[in-house]
Design an enzyme around this catalytic site. Structure first.
Site, mmCIF file in Angstrom:
data_model
loop_
_atom_site.group_PDB
_atom_site.id
_atom_site.type_symbol
_atom_site.label_atom_id
_atom_site.label_comp_id
_atom_site.label_asym_id
_atom_site.label_seq_id
_atom_site.Cartn_x
_atom_site.Cartn_y
_atom_site.Cartn_z
ATOM 1 N N ALA A 42 0.770 -0.975 -0.011
ATOM 2 C CA ALA A 42 -0.061 -0.063 -0.014
ATOM 3 C C ALA A 42 0.945 1.243 0.026
ATOM 4 C CB ALA A 42 -1.057 -0.029 1.195
ATOM 5 N N THR A 43 1.871 1.303 0.583
ATOM 6 C CA THR A 43 2.783 2.465 0.551
ATOM 7 C C THR A 43 3.194 2.917 -0.792
ATOM 8 O OG1 THR A 43 3.903 1.866 2.543
ATOM 9 C CG2 THR A 43 5.311 3.235 1.205
ATOM 10 N N ASN A 62 -6.085 2.623 10.679
ATOM 11 C CA ASN A 62 -5.229 1.918 11.311
ATOM 12 C C ASN A 62 -4.957 1.862 12.750
ATOM 13 O OD1 ASN A 62 -3.781 4.071 9.955
ATOM 14 N ND2 ASN A 62 -2.132 3.261 11.424
ATOM 15 N N GLN A 94 -6.423 -0.922 5.335
ATOM 16 C CA GLN A 94 -7.221 -1.530 6.588
ATOM 17 C C GLN A 94 -8.662 -1.997 6.037
ATOM 18 O OE1 GLN A 94 -5.910 -2.248 9.629
ATOM 19 N NE2 GLN A 94 -3.876 -1.303 9.421
ATOM 20 N N SER A 99 -3.010 -3.730 0.623
ATOM 21 C CA SER A 99 -2.012 -4.480 1.138
ATOM 22 C C SER A 99 -2.017 -5.808 1.367
ATOM 23 C CB SER A 99 -1.487 -3.586 2.241
ATOM 24 O OG SER A 99 -0.486 -4.177 2.912
ATOM 25 N N HIS A 142 -0.475 -7.860 3.354
ATOM 26 C CA HIS A 142 -0.178 -8.523 4.559
ATOM 27 C C HIS A 142 -1.122 -7.644 5.676
ATOM 28 C CE1 HIS A 142 1.919 -5.056 6.797
ATOM 29 N NE2 HIS A 142 2.191 -4.540 5.459
ATOM 30 N N THR A 163 9.979 -7.213 -12.903
ATOM 31 C CA THR A 163 9.484 -8.404 -12.911
ATOM 32 C C THR A 163 8.425 -8.662 -11.851
ATOM 33 O OG1 THR A 163 11.637 -9.238 -13.888
ATOM 34 C CG2 THR A 163 10.193 -11.111 -12.668
ATOM 35 N N CYS A 170 7.431 5.012 18.072
ATOM 36 C CA CYS A 170 8.702 5.181 18.297
ATOM 37 C C CYS A 170 9.439 5.796 17.129
ATOM 38 C CB CYS A 170 9.375 3.810 18.516
ATOM 39 S SG CYS A 170 8.703 3.235 20.335
HETATM 40 C C1 LIG Z 1 -0.138 -0.671 6.812
HETATM 41 C C2 LIG Z 1 -0.730 0.294 5.949
HETATM 42 C C3 LIG Z 1 -0.155 1.102 4.924
HETATM 43 C C4 LIG Z 1 1.204 0.538 4.295
HETATM 44 O O1 LIG Z 1 1.123 -0.753 3.729
HETATM 45 P P1 LIG Z 1 2.241 -1.432 3.334
HETATM 46 O O2 LIG Z 1 1.713 -2.517 2.386
HETATM 47 O O3 LIG Z 1 2.945 -1.986 4.538
HETATM 48 O O4 LIG Z 1 3.298 -0.485 2.316
HETATM 49 C C5 LIG Z 1 -0.618 2.115 4.394
HETATM 50 N N1 LIG Z 1 -2.097 2.785 4.795
HETATM 51 C C6 LIG Z 1 -2.547 1.917 5.753
HETATM 52 C C7 LIG Z 1 -3.822 2.624 6.432
HETATM 53 C C8 LIG Z 1 -1.994 0.951 6.669
HETATM 54 O O5 LIG Z 1 -2.650 0.384 7.874
#
Ligand SMILES: *Cc1c(COP(=O)(O)O)cnc(C)c1O
Length: 387
Positions: free
Chosen positions: A73-74, A152, A180, A200, A202, A241, A329
């Site tokens: 998502a980043t 989040n 999320q 995302s 994960h 790729t 942190c």
């Molecule tokens: C975790 C998260 C991201 C980042 O996602 P990644 O796949 O880890 O880069 C972006 N936005 C929200 C709201 C998230 O919770």
């Protein structure tokens, strides 16, 4: 055996075993490059990616041609906002919200340094932005609006459909960070008039390092400038790729989420409500952060008045329980959460905030044990402090 209870599903989720199973062949016997056109190894990989593209599209009501695979998502947020900004030189305004993830806010800061004008809207005590505020912020200079589906930290779900309507009327591009929200709450890019949407893997029981960006293909066709150039993969929008095992996993995770969302959402909502009720019954002065109505099923963010959350989390860690505080942190300083600040929580209280993120593996017994640990810690602390 030592217990291990994971209550931090907003940070990341484990890969579903059914997801892992479909991924595995694509590391070994089906290792082909999805761009290889002249042999069966390439064909297998290419077909698997096509299936995944349909699975992702199906979860959000999109067409498969509208899905671009990314590293998460980043990257999707970066591509959406920077890609949009750099192709629209005569409009320089972007509207976003104070509680967005850093993967949106820091992209906006970077665009601001290049001369873009960023409007950051506040949220109410529930953590939601109002569609009227979005509407007012859309001046003729604005090219896009970026509002997250769900937060989040406090799980607040924004009025996405109403915001989509406003953006459609005013003819600006609407991007939604659904890292999320996707797979947890219903999202339909057509019904909600979403033009770009970040996902995302994960955060929804898929693998890390893979994600997707939905880019609307018609009415309007969104045009972006690629942020990663190279071999022209993903229709030139994102070269490199393809991460075939990851993409296969993301697709399967979307398929499972679509099937299980309703039932699992109900189960987690009940567990979450039970958690809050039990904590409040057993421990005095516990406040929920944000509203309970428009909230992700598995989310509970609370303040335990006068209790230092870092100390509490250390105690929980010793007992094998994993959750997060309301602070992040950064390098060596603990900064109070800007999300909690945005909903009007004082800094003192923010240092007493913890976030529960419930997920698929959690049962009531996990919560009962966690509640008992929190309770004994709080009683001990409050006895020895002046509180
Ligand atoms: C975790 C998260 C991201 C980042 O996602 P990644 O796949 O880890 O880069 C972006 N936005 C929200 C709201 C998230 O919770």
């Amino acid at each position: 055996m030592k217990r291990s209870i994971y209550l931090d599903h907003h940070a990341t989720t484990p890969v579903d075993l059914k997801v892992l199973e479909v991924m595995l062949p694509y590391f070994s016997e089906k290792f082909g490059n999805a761009s290889s056109r002249h042999h069966v190894f390439g064909d297998d990989a290419n077909e698997a990616v096509a299936t995944a593209r349909e699975q992702v599209a199906s979860l959000i009501g999109a067409q498969k041609e509208e899905i671009i695979f990314t590293s998460g998502a980043t990257e999707s947020n970066n591509l959406a906002l920077k890609g949009l900004a750099s192709l629209n030189p005569n409009k320089n305004g972007i509207v976003t919200v104070a509680t967005e993830h850093k993967a949106v806010l820091d992209v906006c800061t970077s665009l601001e340094k290049q001369g873009f004008e960023i409007t950051i809207l506040p949220v109410n005590r529930d953590g939601r932005v109002s569609p009227e505020a979005v509407s007012k912020a859309i001046t003729p200079d604005v090219v896009g609006v970026s509002v997250m589906a769900a937060n989040n930290e406090i799980g607040a779900i924004n009025p996405i459909e109403e915001i989509g309507k406003v953006c459609k009327e005013k003819e600006v591009i609407f991007h939604c960070d659904a890292a999320q929200g996707a797979g947890k709450i219903p999202i339909d890019v057509e019904k909600m008039n979403i033009d770009m949407l970040s996902i995302s893997g994960h955060k929804m029981y898929g693998p890390k390092g893979v994600g997707a960006l939905f880019v609307r293909g018609h009415r309007p066709r969104v045009r972006l400038r690629a942020q990663i150039d190279g071999g022209g993969h993903e229709r030139g929008m994102r070269s490199g790729t393809l991460n075939v095992p990851g993409i296969v996993g993301l697709g399967k995770a979307c398929e499972i989420a679509k099937k299980e969302m309703k039932k699992e959402g109900k189960r987690l909502t009940e567990l979450r409500d039970y958690l809050l009720k039990s904590l409040q019954e057993k421990i005095p002065e516990i406040l929920a952060n944000g509203g309970m109505e428009h909230r992700l099923p598995g989310n509970l963010s609370i303040i335990i008045k006068g209790v230092d959350s870092e100390a509490l989390l250390f105690k929980l860690k010793q007992e094998g329980i994993a959750l997060s505080s309301g602070a992040a942190c950064s390098t060596n300083k603990i900064e109070p959460s800007y999300v909690l600040q945005a909903i009007g929580i004082s800094n003192d209280d923010i240092y007493s905030a913890i976030r529960f993120g419930l997920g698929k593996g959690n049962q009531k017994s996990d919560l009962d044990f966690s509640i008992s640990v929190v309770k004994s810690f709080c009683h001990q602390i409050r006895k020895i402090s002046t509180f």
